[in-house]
Write a protein that holds these residues in place. Sequence first.
Motif, short mmCIF file in Angstrom:
data_model
loop_
_atom_site.label_atom_id
_atom_site.label_comp_id
_atom_site.label_asym_id
_atom_site.label_seq_id
_atom_site.Cartn_x
_atom_site.Cartn_y
_atom_site.Cartn_z
N ALA A 179 0.84 -1.21 0.00
CA ALA A 179 0.00 0.00 0.00
C ALA A 179 0.87 1.26 0.00
N ALA A 180 1.96 1.20 0.72
CA ALA A 180 2.84 2.37 0.82
C ALA A 180 3.48 2.70 -0.52
N ILE A 181 4.05 1.71 -1.18
CA ILE A 181 4.75 1.99 -2.44
C ILE A 181 3.80 2.22 -3.60
N GLU A 182 2.55 1.73 -3.48
CA GLU A 182 1.57 2.00 -4.52
C GLU A 182 1.05 3.44 -4.42
N GLU A 183 1.04 3.97 -3.21
CA GLU A 183 0.60 5.36 -3.01
C GLU A 183 1.66 6.33 -3.53
N VAL A 184 2.93 6.09 -3.17
CA VAL A 184 4.05 6.89 -3.68
C VAL A 184 5.21 5.94 -3.91
N CYS A 185 5.68 5.84 -5.13
CA CYS A 185 6.74 4.89 -5.44
C CYS A 185 8.06 5.31 -4.78
N LEU A 186 8.94 4.35 -4.62
CA LEU A 186 10.20 4.60 -3.93
C LEU A 186 11.03 5.66 -4.64
N GLU A 187 11.07 5.61 -5.96
CA GLU A 187 11.87 6.59 -6.72
C GLU A 187 11.41 8.01 -6.46
N SER A 246 13.59 10.96 -4.73
CA SER A 246 13.78 12.21 -5.47
C SER A 246 13.38 13.42 -4.63
N ALA A 247 12.31 13.27 -3.84
CA ALA A 247 11.86 14.38 -3.00
C ALA A 247 12.90 14.70 -1.92
N ILE A 248 13.53 13.68 -1.37
CA ILE A 248 14.58 13.91 -0.37
C ILE A 248 15.78 14.58 -1.01
N GLN A 249 16.19 14.09 -2.17
CA GLN A 249 17.36 14.63 -2.84
C GLN A 249 17.17 16.07 -3.31
N ALA A 250 15.92 16.48 -3.43
CA ALA A 250 15.61 17.85 -3.86
C ALA A 250 15.65 18.86 -2.72
N LYS A 251 15.88 18.40 -1.49
CA LYS A 251 15.96 19.32 -0.35
C LYS A 251 17.04 20.36 -0.57
N GLU A 252 16.80 21.54 -0.06
CA GLU A 252 17.74 22.65 -0.25
C GLU A 252 19.11 22.36 0.35
N ASN A 253 19.14 21.78 1.53
CA ASN A 253 20.41 21.51 2.22
C ASN A 253 20.82 20.05 2.15
N TYR A 254 20.45 19.37 1.08
CA TYR A 254 20.80 17.96 0.92
C TYR A 254 22.33 17.82 0.85
N THR A 255 22.84 16.86 1.59
CA THR A 255 24.29 16.64 1.67
C THR A 255 24.66 15.32 1.00
N ALA A 256 25.55 15.37 0.02
CA ALA A 256 26.01 14.17 -0.68
C ALA A 256 26.98 13.38 0.19
N PHE A 257 27.12 12.11 -0.09
CA PHE A 257 27.97 11.25 0.72
C PHE A 257 29.41 11.74 0.77
N LEU A 305 11.04 7.21 5.39
CA LEU A 305 10.42 7.53 4.11
C LEU A 305 8.92 7.29 4.10
N TYR A 306 8.46 6.24 4.83
CA TYR A 306 7.08 5.82 4.65
C TYR A 306 6.23 5.65 5.92
N LEU A 316 21.10 9.04 2.03
CA LEU A 316 19.68 9.33 2.20
C LEU A 316 19.30 9.31 3.69
N TYR A 317 19.87 8.38 4.42
CA TYR A 317 19.55 8.24 5.84
C TYR A 317 19.89 9.51 6.61
N VAL A 318 21.11 10.04 6.43
CA VAL A 318 21.51 11.22 7.22
C VAL A 318 20.80 12.48 6.74
N ASN A 319 20.11 12.38 5.62
CA ASN A 319 19.30 13.50 5.14
C ASN A 319 17.83 13.37 5.52
N THR A 320 17.50 12.35 6.31
CA THR A 320 16.09 12.13 6.70
C THR A 320 15.92 11.92 8.20
N ILE A 321 16.97 12.09 8.99
CA ILE A 321 16.84 11.88 10.42
C ILE A 321 16.75 13.20 11.16
#
Length: 232
Positions: A30-38, A42-53, A111-112, A144-149
């Motif tokens: 149900a979770a991935i059918e509502e909003v797919c993982l990609e 993409s929404a996380i990576q679009a954050k203004e202060n997103y930090t690359a590895f 994420l979900y 992705l983890y350190v950009n979502t905690i």
Amino acid sequence: MLKCLAACALAAALCFCGGALIKGYYMYRAAIEEVCLEDKVSAIQAKENYTAFDQLPEIYVDAVLSVEDHRFYSHPGIDVIAIARAAFNDIRAGAFVEGGSTVTQQLAKNLYFTQEKELERKVAEMFLAFDLERSYSKNEILELYVNTIYFGNGYYCVGDASQGYFGKEPEDMTDYESTLLAGVPNAPSCYAPTVSPRLAAQRQAQVVARMVKCGYFTEERAHETLAAEIDW
């Protein structure tokens, strides 16, 4: 009589686990059918202060893995050893006292799902963890983890936290700052340095001790890092 009771208990446990597995799978679907993982990624990576590895200090990465998931680079998304240990401790305590979740599972939750410790949700996390491991590299998952905690003080990614607490980009953090920040997400309301410098320092000492145990730090470097205290 005892054998009969044991057989009934085992059957009940299997039915309960089987039900949780099915419900968890449907929760995952149900979770991935509502909003797919990609799209989520993409929404996380679009954050203004997103930090690359590659912008994360090596010491910060080592510190995070030491306290959150020291077998991160060797497991397939779930850590059977950690799950077994957590299950044993939970059963002994009669409550959810230890999660056993990997960084990948925690990312799936961020994420979900909610923070509630429900067995069905844990199962759904595992299915999503496998999806993440199939679709992204280990470094991408950790990124992705350190950009979502949550780091406390309204900071929901490592970039915001580094800027907010230290006034600098993550790549410029010192060993002291890196090890301090790595300990905050465990309990931001307690360990945020602006909330309680004393508790933040105690948590940092635990992080550094884990780094020594995991082989990332020598005892000498651990002492040097903790000695570089800053004022709040």
